[in-house]
Design an enzyme around this catalytic site. Structure first.
Site, PDB file in Angstrom:
ATOM      1  CB  SER A   1      -0.843   0.070   1.272  1.00 34.64           C
ATOM      2  OG  SER A   1      -1.535  -1.104   1.483  1.00 34.64           O
TER       3      SER A   1
ATOM      4  CG  HIS B   1      -1.881  -0.373  -4.170  1.00 33.03           C
ATOM      5  ND1 HIS B   1      -2.175   0.906  -3.793  1.00 33.03           N
ATOM      6  CD2 HIS B   1      -2.310  -1.167  -3.155  1.00 33.03           C
ATOM      7  CE1 HIS B   1      -2.748   0.890  -2.607  1.00 33.03           C
ATOM      8  NE2 HIS B   1      -2.852  -0.355  -2.206  1.00 33.03           N
TER       9      HIS B   1
ATOM     10  CD  GLU C   1      -2.107   3.971  -6.361  1.00 31.50           C
ATOM     11  OE1 GLU C   1      -2.165   5.200  -6.288  1.00 31.50           O
ATOM     12  OE2 GLU C   1      -1.734   3.256  -5.398  1.00 31.50           O
TER      13      GLU C   1
ATOM     14  CG  ASN D   1      -3.191   3.901   0.250  1.00 29.17           C
ATOM     15  OD1 ASN D   1      -4.413   4.030   0.277  1.00 29.17           O
ATOM     16  ND2 ASN D   1      -2.595   2.725   0.237  1.00 29.17           N
TER      17      ASN D   1
HETATM   18  N1  CAA Z   1     -16.674  -8.712  -2.329  1.00 30.22           N
HETATM   19  C1  CAA Z   1     -17.375  -8.724  -3.471  1.00 30.22           C
HETATM   20  N2  CAA Z   1     -18.351  -7.850  -3.778  1.00 30.22           N
HETATM   21  C2  CAA Z   1     -18.647  -6.919  -2.858  1.00 30.22           C
HETATM   22  C3  CAA Z   1     -17.973  -6.843  -1.629  1.00 30.22           C
HETATM   23  C4  CAA Z   1     -16.946  -7.785  -1.384  1.00 30.22           C
HETATM   24  N3  CAA Z   1     -16.223  -7.790  -0.252  1.00 30.22           N
HETATM   25  N4  CAA Z   1     -18.498  -5.809  -0.923  1.00 30.22           N
HETATM   26  C5  CAA Z   1     -19.466  -5.265  -1.674  1.00 30.22           C
HETATM   27  N5  CAA Z   1     -19.554  -5.926  -2.839  1.00 30.22           N
HETATM   28  C6  CAA Z   1     -20.443  -5.600  -3.956  1.00 30.22           C
HETATM   29  C7  CAA Z   1     -21.873  -5.979  -3.703  1.00 30.22           C
HETATM   30  O1  CAA Z   1     -22.162  -7.275  -4.167  1.00 30.22           O
HETATM   31  C8  CAA Z   1     -22.630  -4.947  -4.513  1.00 30.22           C
HETATM   32  O2  CAA Z   1     -22.627  -5.303  -5.887  1.00 30.22           O
HETATM   33  P1  CAA Z   1     -23.782  -4.761  -6.898  1.00 30.22           P
HETATM   34  O3  CAA Z   1     -23.882  -3.286  -6.692  1.00 30.22           O
HETATM   35  O4  CAA Z   1     -23.255  -5.150  -8.248  1.00 30.22           O
HETATM   36  O5  CAA Z   1     -25.002  -5.491  -6.468  1.00 30.22           O
HETATM   37  C9  CAA Z   1     -21.757  -3.696  -4.405  1.00 30.22           C
HETATM   38  O6  CAA Z   1     -20.452  -4.154  -4.065  1.00 30.22           O
HETATM   39  C10 CAA Z   1     -22.281  -2.751  -3.366  1.00 30.22           C
HETATM   40  O7  CAA Z   1     -22.350  -3.455  -2.145  1.00 30.22           O
HETATM   41  P2  CAA Z   1     -23.425  -3.174  -1.009  1.00 30.22           P
HETATM   42  O8  CAA Z   1     -24.684  -2.622  -1.613  1.00 30.22           O
HETATM   43  O9  CAA Z   1     -23.525  -4.389  -0.158  1.00 30.22           O
HETATM   44  O10 CAA Z   1     -22.739  -2.115  -0.061  1.00 30.22           O
HETATM   45  P3  CAA Z   1     -22.324  -0.631  -0.345  1.00 30.22           P
HETATM   46  O11 CAA Z   1     -23.301   0.083  -1.210  1.00 30.22           O
HETATM   47  O12 CAA Z   1     -21.985  -0.069   0.992  1.00 30.22           O
HETATM   48  O13 CAA Z   1     -20.979  -0.751  -1.205  1.00 30.22           O
HETATM   49  C11 CAA Z   1     -18.639  -0.704  -1.259  1.00 30.22           C
HETATM   50  C12 CAA Z   1     -19.870  -1.404  -0.712  1.00 30.22           C
HETATM   51  C13 CAA Z   1     -18.594  -0.845  -2.774  1.00 30.22           C
HETATM   52  C14 CAA Z   1     -17.434  -1.384  -0.637  1.00 30.22           C
HETATM   53  C15 CAA Z   1     -18.733   0.822  -0.882  1.00 30.22           C
HETATM   54  O14 CAA Z   1     -18.957   0.923   0.484  1.00 30.22           O
HETATM   55  C16 CAA Z   1     -17.490   1.580  -1.236  1.00 30.22           C
HETATM   56  O15 CAA Z   1     -17.246   1.930  -2.372  1.00 30.22           O
HETATM   57  N6  CAA Z   1     -16.679   1.868  -0.224  1.00 30.22           N
HETATM   58  C17 CAA Z   1     -15.398   2.574  -0.397  1.00 30.22           C
HETATM   59  C18 CAA Z   1     -14.334   1.577  -0.743  1.00 30.22           C
HETATM   60  C19 CAA Z   1     -12.978   2.212  -0.829  1.00 30.22           C
HETATM   61  O16 CAA Z   1     -12.793   3.414  -0.726  1.00 30.22           O
HETATM   62  N7  CAA Z   1     -11.981   1.376  -1.014  1.00 30.22           N
HETATM   63  C20 CAA Z   1     -10.605   1.797  -1.047  1.00 30.22           C
HETATM   64  C21 CAA Z   1      -9.971   1.449   0.244  1.00 30.22           C
HETATM   65  S1  CAA Z   1      -8.314   1.994   0.297  1.00 30.22           S
HETATM   66  C22 CAA Z   1      -7.449   0.705  -0.281  1.00 30.22           C
HETATM   67  O17 CAA Z   1      -7.907  -0.362  -0.534  1.00 30.22           O
HETATM   68  C23 CAA Z   1      -6.009   1.002  -0.462  1.00 30.22           C
HETATM   69  C24 CAA Z   1      -5.100   0.550   0.583  1.00 30.22           C
HETATM   70  O18 CAA Z   1      -3.996   0.154   0.246  1.00 30.22           O
HETATM   71  C25 CAA Z   1      -5.369   0.757   2.024  1.00 30.22           C
END
Ligand code: CAA
Length: 284
Positions: free
Chosen positions: A119, A140, A152, A190
């Site tokens: 990350s 990434h 990335e 990040n």
């Molecule tokens: N695995 C597979 N599919 C998943 C999932 C998982 N763990 N979590 C959610 N989904 C899918 C669901 O099936 C759903 O699909 P459809 O829309 O096609 O039906 C979709 O994602 C939306 O899910 P939910 O309706 O259950 O929940 P939500 O509306 O809260 O969305 C989310 C979940 C997409 C994760 C949303 O909360 C989101 O975009 N969050 C922000 C995520 C983010 O910012 N990630 C970056 C993190 S930083 C990082 O990763 C970098 C690092 O190095 C630290």
């Protein structure tokens, strides 16, 4: 280079997410971890995220079976000897990553590309620990990998164009959009995201508002899909702390100092979703 088979080191959140992306895209993946129980858990995660696609009608049961058949697991690093690309997705700890990368470098074929899903750790520095820095690159992914469209692709000082191109091509085949990023602590996303999450922890620690109110503020005021504290829980508080430590060490700028409450929670073992408790409770 056309990458057909992938080795993934680590069956945790990111490793199993990458295995899901491979399985769905028709790419064979071998997931390696140190214990059978970690592998079982990781494989189960791949199964349940593929099951989501069946429930949505994106794939049918036969598609699920075929996808799962593309993922195999092993505790032996040697079993990755014949793959085209190895992606290290272990814990965000530089000493551990170097140990793993050296072990991988020793068994991989000369043409194999080695990538890291770090990350924030310097790609140039990790590359210097192995014998093939030209074939080493940052790849990434973002959490949850099955949903997030970005990869990335981070070029270390000695990474070759061919390596960057091959990994970018693969990211596209996995249904992701690659962006090319220069090696620098935290890369692009990040570097921007984690200080914002850290600031939300400062706000909570200073009692500016409750966790629910801080999250509502950023969801309703900035259209974020989830609030920053809920996102901290999803990313893992230990991962966020590790990224902030890397940013602080690299830039020596106090704006990157980790929030005291963040460190306190990590010390207490409150790591977010994966431990059942972070800023919110996930028990049961
Ligand atoms: N695995 C597979 N599919 C998943 C999932 C998982 N763990 N979590 C959610 N989904 C899918 C669901 O099936 C759903 O699909 P459809 O829309 O096609 O039906 C979709 O994602 C939306 O899910 P939910 O309706 O259950 O929940 P939500 O509306 O809260 O969305 C989310 C979940 C997409 C994760 C949303 O909360 C989101 O975009 N969050 C922000 C995520 C983010 O910012 N990630 C970056 C993190 S930083 C990082 O990763 C970098 C690092 O190095 C630290």
């Amino acid at each position: 280079m056309n990458i057909k088979t992938i080795g993934i080191i680590g069956a945790g959140t990111m490793g199993s997410g990458i295995a899901h992306a491979c399985a769905i895209a028709g790419v064979e993946a071998v997931m390696q971890d140190v214990s059978e129980s970690a592998l079982e858990k990781g494989f189960k995660t791949v199964g349940s995220s593929i099951e989501r696609l069946v429930r949505k009608g994106t794939i049918d049961d036969a598609g699920k079976t075929a996808a799962l058949a593309r993922v195999c697991t092993t505790t032996r690093v040697e079993d990755l000897a014949s793959v085209d690309l190895i992606i290290e997705a272990a814990t965000e700890n530089e000493a551990l990553k170097i140990k793993i990368l050296r072990a991988v470098d020793a068994i991989a074929q000369p043409g194999t590309i080695i990538a890291t899903n770090t990350s924030s750790i310097s790609i140039t520095r990790l590359a210097a620990s192995i014998s093939r820095p030209e074939q080493f690159v940052g790849m990434h992914f973002f959490n949850p990998v099955p949903v997030m469209a970005l990869v990335e692709v981070i070029r270390g000082l000695r990474t070759s164009d061919a390596t960057v191109d091959a990994v970018g091509e693969l990211a596209k085949r996995l249904g992701k959009t690659p962006i090319g990023v220069k090696n620098s602590a935290g890369f692009v996303v990040n570097r921007i995201l984690c200080p914002m999450l850290n600031e939300a922890v400062f706000a909570l620690g200073e009692g500016l508002a409750s966790a629910e109110e801080i999250d509502a503020g950023m969801k309703l005021g900035c259209n974020h899909p989830i609030g920053p504290l809920a996102l901290c829980d999803m990313v893992g508080l230990d991962v966020l702390l590790a990224v902030m430590d890397v940013l602080y060490d690299a830039f020596k700028d106090p704006k990157y100092r980790p929030a005291p409450l963040l460190r306190e929670m990590v010390d207490a073992g409150l790591l977010g979703r994966k431990s059942g408790q972070g800023f919110y409770s996930y028990a049961g």
